[in-house]
Design an enzyme around this catalytic site. Structure first.
Site, mmCIF file in Angstrom:
data_model
loop_
_atom_site.group_PDB
_atom_site.id
_atom_site.type_symbol
_atom_site.label_atom_id
_atom_site.label_comp_id
_atom_site.label_asym_id
_atom_site.label_seq_id
_atom_site.Cartn_x
_atom_site.Cartn_y
_atom_site.Cartn_z
ATOM 1 N N ARG A 130 -16.176 -15.598 15.175
ATOM 2 C CA ARG A 130 -14.700 -14.748 15.617
ATOM 3 C C ARG A 130 -14.453 -13.393 14.659
ATOM 4 O O ARG A 130 -15.253 -13.132 13.736
ATOM 5 C CB ARG A 130 -13.668 -16.407 14.807
ATOM 6 C CG ARG A 130 -13.750 -16.192 13.084
ATOM 7 C CD ARG A 130 -12.707 -17.571 12.557
ATOM 8 N NE ARG A 130 -12.994 -17.202 11.543
ATOM 9 C CZ ARG A 130 -12.638 -17.290 10.411
ATOM 10 N NH1 ARG A 130 -12.126 -16.173 10.648
ATOM 11 N NH2 ARG A 130 -13.134 -17.501 8.935
ATOM 12 N N HIS B 239 -43.754 -5.061 17.080
ATOM 13 C CA HIS B 239 -45.438 -5.478 17.859
ATOM 14 C C HIS B 239 -45.060 -4.904 18.916
ATOM 15 O O HIS B 239 -44.123 -5.811 20.253
ATOM 16 C CB HIS B 239 -45.447 -6.440 17.360
ATOM 17 C CG HIS B 239 -46.162 -6.509 15.371
ATOM 18 N ND1 HIS B 239 -47.115 -5.823 15.422
ATOM 19 C CD2 HIS B 239 -45.285 -7.260 14.812
ATOM 20 C CE1 HIS B 239 -47.302 -6.125 14.070
ATOM 21 N NE2 HIS B 239 -45.750 -6.972 13.966
ATOM 22 N N LYS C 167 -23.836 -15.451 17.260
ATOM 23 C CA LYS C 167 -23.759 -15.064 17.761
ATOM 24 C C LYS C 167 -22.042 -15.069 17.532
ATOM 25 O O LYS C 167 -21.963 -15.592 16.364
ATOM 26 C CB LYS C 167 -23.183 -15.943 18.800
ATOM 27 C CG LYS C 167 -24.381 -16.621 19.964
ATOM 28 C CD LYS C 167 -23.610 -17.839 20.950
ATOM 29 C CE LYS C 167 -25.435 -17.649 21.887
ATOM 30 N NZ LYS C 167 -26.290 -16.245 22.111
ATOM 31 N N ALA D 178 -25.094 -18.133 6.779
ATOM 32 C CA ALA D 178 -27.282 -18.621 6.286
ATOM 33 C C ALA D 178 -27.904 -19.417 7.501
ATOM 34 O O ALA D 178 -27.332 -20.239 8.265
ATOM 35 C CB ALA D 178 -26.611 -19.676 5.646
#
Length: 192
Positions: free
Chosen positions: A190, A122, A187, A167
């Site tokens: 590893r 949008h 983020k 999750a």
């Protein structure tokens, strides 16, 4: 008088949406959305024990259906035809595939329950929003990816092959291959 066969075709808003151009939800878009939602409703209402019928309904709904794909109802789509499922992929209940742009899911992907793959964009400009302009950006999920329960993948994101998204993560930027990524915003934690 010019021949009507030589006049350029004016694309519909649905054509603009599918081509990745800005569009306004009009009758052509509404008709495409209704078709996808009707087909998804038929799939969701089909008996679980009738695997052959369910596969036929799913094949009619999505753009590409690889061998051995399992989809657990309910499945929610915008168009359905822009959803592409690679071989051996397993999709758990309540996938929301807002496929106004292509969503390509690779082979052997595990999609947890309540995952959202959202391609709609949008505008930031309030006037354009008042005029009901929208856009869409594709999502690509590589092979052998795991999307944990409740993951949200934002428009235009690619998740590299072999990666795991934990999750509840909200993925707003591309994820490299072979990494564990978690959080909001997600983020990389590893390498795997």
């Amino acid at each position: 008088m010019p021949d009507s066969r030589t006049r350029p075709l004016i694309p519909t808003m649905r054509d603009r949406m599918v081509a990745g151009q800005p569009y306004v939800v009009d009758g052509t878009v509404r008709a495409a959305l209704a078709r996808g939602q009707q087909r998804a409703a038929r799939f969701n209402a089909s008996p679980v024990e009738d695997e052959e019928a369910r596969r036929a309904l799913l094949a009619d709904l999505v753009g590409t259906l690889g061998e051995g794909v399992e989809v657990r109802a309910p499945l929610h789509v915008d168009l359905g035809s822009n959803l592409h499922l690679g071989a051996g992929t397993v999709v758990h209940a309540n996938l929301v595939a807002a496929d106004r742009a292509p969503i390509r899911i690779g082979a052997r992907v595990q999609v947890g329950p309540n995952v959202q793959l959202v391609t709609a964009v949008h505008p930031l400009d309030v006037e354009k929003r008042r005029e009901r302009w929208e856009g869409a950006a594709p999502i690509t999920i590589g092979d052998d990816v795991v999307l944990g329960p409740g993951v949200i993948i934002c428009p235009g994101v690619t998740v590299g092959s072999g990666s795991v998204v934990g999750a509840g993560s909200v993925v707003a930027t591309d994820v490299p291959e072979g990494v564990l990524t978690v959080g909001n915003p997600a983020k990389v934690i590893r390498q795997l």
